[in-house]
Design a protein around this motif. Sequence first.
Motif, PDB file in Angstrom:
ATOM      1  N   GLU A 114       5.414  35.934  43.286  1.00 15.75           N
ATOM      2  CA  GLU A 114       5.891  37.200  43.838  1.00 15.75           C
ATOM      3  C   GLU A 114       7.253  37.034  44.499  1.00 15.75           C
ATOM      4  O   GLU A 114       8.172  37.830  44.273  1.00 15.75           O
ATOM      5  N   ALA A 115       7.398  36.005  45.308  1.00 14.19           N
ATOM      6  CA  ALA A 115       8.674  35.758  45.990  1.00 14.19           C
ATOM      7  C   ALA A 115       9.789  35.507  44.976  1.00 14.19           C
ATOM      8  O   ALA A 115      10.898  36.039  45.122  1.00 14.19           O
ATOM      9  N   THR A 116       9.496  34.743  43.950  1.00  8.96           N
ATOM     10  CA  THR A 116      10.504  34.424  42.938  1.00  8.96           C
ATOM     11  C   THR A 116      10.934  35.661  42.170  1.00  8.96           C
ATOM     12  O   THR A 116      12.128  35.909  42.001  1.00  8.96           O
ATOM     13  N   THR A 117       9.975  36.458  41.712  1.00 12.40           N
ATOM     14  CA  THR A 117      10.316  37.633  40.907  1.00 12.40           C
ATOM     15  C   THR A 117      11.013  38.716  41.719  1.00 12.40           C
ATOM     16  O   THR A 117      11.764  39.510  41.163  1.00 12.40           O
ATOM     17  N   GLN A 118      10.807  38.740  43.030  1.00 15.87           N
ATOM     18  CA  GLN A 118      11.423  39.770  43.876  1.00 15.87           C
ATOM     19  C   GLN A 118      12.641  39.261  44.647  1.00 15.87           C
ATOM     20  O   GLN A 118      13.168  39.963  45.512  1.00 15.87           O
ATOM     21  N   ALA A 119      13.055  38.017  44.380  1.00 15.46           N
ATOM     22  CA  ALA A 119      14.188  37.410  45.100  1.00 15.46           C
ATOM     23  C   ALA A 119      13.965  37.460  46.615  1.00 15.46           C
ATOM     24  O   ALA A 119      14.826  37.861  47.387  1.00 15.46           O
ATOM     25  N   ARG A 120      12.762  37.066  47.016  1.00 11.05           N
ATOM     26  CA  ARG A 120      12.388  37.039  48.425  1.00 11.05           C
ATOM     27  C   ARG A 120      12.039  35.615  48.829  1.00 11.05           C
ATOM     28  O   ARG A 120      12.024  34.706  48.006  1.00 11.05           O
ATOM     29  N   VAL A 121      11.710  35.427  50.068  1.00 12.46           N
ATOM     30  CA  VAL A 121      11.401  34.115  50.620  1.00 12.46           C
ATOM     31  C   VAL A 121       9.926  34.065  50.992  1.00 12.46           C
ATOM     32  O   VAL A 121       9.414  34.976  51.640  1.00 12.46           O
ATOM     33  N   LEU A 122       9.255  32.993  50.587  1.00 14.50           N
ATOM     34  CA  LEU A 122       7.856  32.789  50.957  1.00 14.50           C
ATOM     35  C   LEU A 122       7.815  32.012  52.263  1.00 14.50           C
ATOM     36  O   LEU A 122       8.447  30.962  52.402  1.00 14.50           O
ATOM     37  N   LEU A 123       7.068  32.549  53.219  1.00 19.13           N
ATOM     38  CA  LEU A 123       6.966  31.949  54.552  1.00 19.13           C
ATOM     39  C   LEU A 123       5.508  31.798  54.948  1.00 19.13           C
ATOM     40  O   LEU A 123       4.644  32.529  54.469  1.00 19.13           O
TER      41      LEU A 123
END
Length: 150
Positions: A114-123
Motif C-alpha cells: 500500500e505504501a509503495t503504490t501510494q508513494a507513502r511511508v510505512l511507519l
Amino acid sequence: MRIVTRLASPPEYRKLAPWFKAAGQAEPTLADMVLLAETEGELCGALRVVMAGVIRLDSVIARDDEVLATLLQQLGRWIGREACWAVASPDALPVYLAAGFVEQATEPDTLVNEATTQARVLLQRPAPVDAEPTEAIALAASGALPNASE
C-alpha cells in the motif's frame, strides 16, 4: 487555543461518518477506536484506529500539524502496549517521527504494498515496554475500573 482529546463513543460514529467521508477517509466501524481532538467545543481532528488483526492508524483528519501531533501523542494513552502501524504522507513524516513512530520497510506485506503504490511511508509506533496494559486501559475507559493513570 487548548486542544482536548477524547475517545468518541460508538453512537457518535454515525455522526462522524460524513466528516470522514468528506475528507476522503474510511468511515469508523464499531470494531474501531476513534480519538477526537477539539478546541473550544469544535472538532479539529480525529484519528481512526482499526483494532482487528494488525493495529493500524487508518484514517487521520487534522486541521494542522499541531492537532496531528497531539492526536499521535495521545494515541499511546489509548492503545497501551500495542504496536501500531500507519501509512502516512511524506509531508507528515516529521510529525510522526516526533511522536515516536519509526520508519518500517519490510512488514506487514500488505502495508508495504500500500505504501509503495501510494508513494507513502510505512511507519510503526513500537510498543513501549513501560506502557499501561491495554486491557487495563479498556477497562478504565469502560468505567469498570478506576483509571490507574489518573
